[in-house]
Scaffold this motif. Sequence first.
Motif, PDB file in Angstrom:
ATOM      1  N   ASP A  41       0.808  -1.211   0.000  1.00  0.00           N
ATOM      2  CA  ASP A  41       0.000   0.000   0.000  1.00  0.00           C
ATOM      3  C   ASP A  41       0.841   1.261   0.000  1.00  0.00           C
ATOM      4  N   TYR A  42       2.048   1.209   0.565  1.00  0.00           N
ATOM      5  CA  TYR A  42       2.844   2.419   0.658  1.00  0.00           C
ATOM      6  C   TYR A  42       3.272   2.912  -0.718  1.00  0.00           C
ATOM      7  N   LYS A  43       3.271   2.055  -1.712  1.00  0.00           N
ATOM      8  CA  LYS A  43       3.734   2.445  -3.042  1.00  0.00           C
ATOM      9  C   LYS A  43       2.762   3.375  -3.761  1.00  0.00           C
ATOM     10  N   ILE A  44       1.492   3.369  -3.388  1.00  0.00           N
ATOM     11  CA  ILE A  44       0.526   4.224  -4.080  1.00  0.00           C
ATOM     12  C   ILE A  44       0.084   5.393  -3.213  1.00  0.00           C
ATOM     13  N   LEU A  45       0.658   5.556  -2.029  1.00  0.00           N
ATOM     14  CA  LEU A  45       0.217   6.628  -1.148  1.00  0.00           C
ATOM     15  C   LEU A  45       0.404   7.994  -1.791  1.00  0.00           C
ATOM     16  N   ASP A  46       1.521   8.203  -2.504  1.00  0.00           N
ATOM     17  CA  ASP A  46       1.765   9.503  -3.113  1.00  0.00           C
ATOM     18  C   ASP A  46       0.884   9.740  -4.334  1.00  0.00           C
ATOM     19  N   TYR A 217       0.316  -2.224 -11.315  1.00  0.00           N
ATOM     20  CA  TYR A 217       1.104  -1.129 -10.738  1.00  0.00           C
ATOM     21  C   TYR A 217       2.269  -0.738 -11.650  1.00  0.00           C
ATOM     22  N   ARG A 218       2.843  -1.707 -12.371  1.00  0.00           N
ATOM     23  CA  ARG A 218       3.990  -1.404 -13.236  1.00  0.00           C
ATOM     24  C   ARG A 218       3.619  -0.391 -14.318  1.00  0.00           C
ATOM     25  N   ALA A 219       2.327  -0.284 -14.643  1.00  0.00           N
ATOM     26  CA  ALA A 219       1.901   0.698 -15.641  1.00  0.00           C
ATOM     27  C   ALA A 219       1.923   2.108 -15.080  1.00  0.00           C
ATOM     28  N   MET A 220       1.855   2.257 -13.745  1.00  0.00           N
ATOM     29  CA  MET A 220       1.860   3.573 -13.118  1.00  0.00           C
ATOM     30  C   MET A 220       3.259   4.142 -12.946  1.00  0.00           C
ATOM     31  N   GLU A 221       4.253   3.277 -12.886  1.00  0.00           N
ATOM     32  CA  GLU A 221       5.623   3.738 -12.635  1.00  0.00           C
ATOM     33  C   GLU A 221       6.127   4.725 -13.698  1.00  0.00           C
ATOM     34  N   ILE A 223       4.556   6.829 -15.486  1.00  0.00           N
ATOM     35  CA  ILE A 223       3.806   8.093 -15.486  1.00  0.00           C
ATOM     36  C   ILE A 223       3.641   8.651 -14.076  1.00  0.00           C
ATOM     37  N   ARG A 224       4.455   8.177 -13.152  1.00  0.00           N
ATOM     38  CA  ARG A 224       4.333   8.624 -11.759  1.00  0.00           C
ATOM     39  C   ARG A 224       4.512  10.139 -11.646  1.00  0.00           C
ATOM     40  N   GLU A 225       5.486  10.697 -12.352  1.00  0.00           N
ATOM     41  CA  GLU A 225       5.748  12.137 -12.261  1.00  0.00           C
ATOM     42  C   GLU A 225       4.564  12.942 -12.792  1.00  0.00           C
ATOM     43  N   LYS A 226       3.956  12.473 -13.877  1.00  0.00           N
ATOM     44  CA  LYS A 226       2.810  13.187 -14.424  1.00  0.00           C
ATOM     45  C   LYS A 226       1.608  13.113 -13.478  1.00  0.00           C
ATOM     46  N   ILE A 227       1.472  11.984 -12.800  1.00  0.00           N
ATOM     47  CA  ILE A 227       0.391  11.862 -11.822  1.00  0.00           C
ATOM     48  C   ILE A 227       0.625  12.820 -10.664  1.00  0.00           C
ATOM     49  N   HIS A 228       1.883  12.949 -10.230  1.00  0.00           N
ATOM     50  CA  HIS A 228       2.200  13.856  -9.126  1.00  0.00           C
ATOM     51  C   HIS A 228       1.930  15.304  -9.515  1.00  0.00           C
ATOM     52  N   SER A 229       2.280  15.667 -10.751  1.00  0.00           N
ATOM     53  CA  SER A 229       2.160  17.063 -11.178  1.00  0.00           C
ATOM     54  C   SER A 229       0.768  17.404 -11.675  1.00  0.00           C
ATOM     55  N   TYR A 230      -0.142  16.461 -11.637  1.00  0.00           N
ATOM     56  CA  TYR A 230      -1.494  16.713 -12.135  1.00  0.00           C
ATOM     57  C   TYR A 230      -2.180  17.768 -11.287  1.00  0.00           C
ATOM     58  N   ASN A 231      -2.773  18.738 -11.953  1.00  0.00           N
ATOM     59  CA  ASN A 231      -3.503  19.805 -11.275  1.00  0.00           C
ATOM     60  C   ASN A 231      -4.932  19.767 -11.764  1.00  0.00           C
TER      61      ASN A 231
END
Length: 321
Positions: A41-46, A217-221, A223-231
């Motif tokens: 679960d800690y991998k998707i917290l951010d 989950y490997r599909a999210m890795e 694009i992780r930065e784009k998910i973080h920067s999503y506004n």
Amino acid sequence: MKTSKSREALEQLRKIDWDSKRIQTDSDFADIKHFDLTNPDYKILDMQPTLEVLYRRFAQQLRFSLYNLFRHKAEVTFGSVVSMKFGTYSLDTKEAASLHAFKVTTLKFNGFVKIDRSMITALIDLFFGGSGDTLTSEEEREMSPTEKRMLHRFLDASLENLQEVWETIIPFKIRELDTSSTPVSHFFYNDSELIIISRFTVKIADIEGQMEVVLPYRAMEPIREKIHSYNNTSQDPKWKNTLQENIMLAPVDMSATLCQVPLSLKEVLDLQAGDVIKADIPRQVTVRIAGVPCLKASVCTIDSNMALKIMQRIRQKEKSE
């Protein structure tokens, strides 16, 4: 002096009971928080806040799609986003549920949608004019071609809504796959692969069922930065357009002062019925909208009625001056 002090210090150290000092009670560790790095679960917290925003919007759009498809008021409620190993999730799919795979061609990965089989039966009954309260038999039966077409219409609407919400972040093209020839389990490497499950509750015509969207989950890795920067406000043009349209429908007050006559308090007290106050109407007045000066207008008459003819807008610099 130095020798005596050092001897006193050594003597004090010798008298300390070190065994008693090493003993610590459970209360000494009461404020310590345990964190298990092996917990997936800690991998998707951010990423979880952004995923929740996306899937809440997906639930809203699916609600409208269900109404257009079945002509019944539908409620789609987002539940949660969790992660677990695929082997653990496979143990939970023993209940009556239907799995439908899809492929995201732009990111080259596969996922699937899980729907309660009782929900599918009820939706099919609603589509053909029934009440939707048809009881599901214990033995699974083969759906007719007509029922399969209706199910694919529901899946197409769901996947289209899923594609729309994800495309606010990245290109996300979805294509439905045939699970009869390729089981869902073939899309994952092994039982220890991590997956992300998004849960929804669908209620239509007093029928309630569960629906889940599962992505690896490997599909999210990548694009992780784009998910973080999503506004939510700056990267969703549909949200901005809807907000702007609703703001444009808000009622506002428009006012303009046609004349001002200075009078003393004595002159006001001496006014009687029938007195005439002379006033000069200016050629141009300032029009205020909600109290803010926005327009310049000239005073005129149309059909014996006084009117204002808009001449120009007041720019921001003119307002400040």
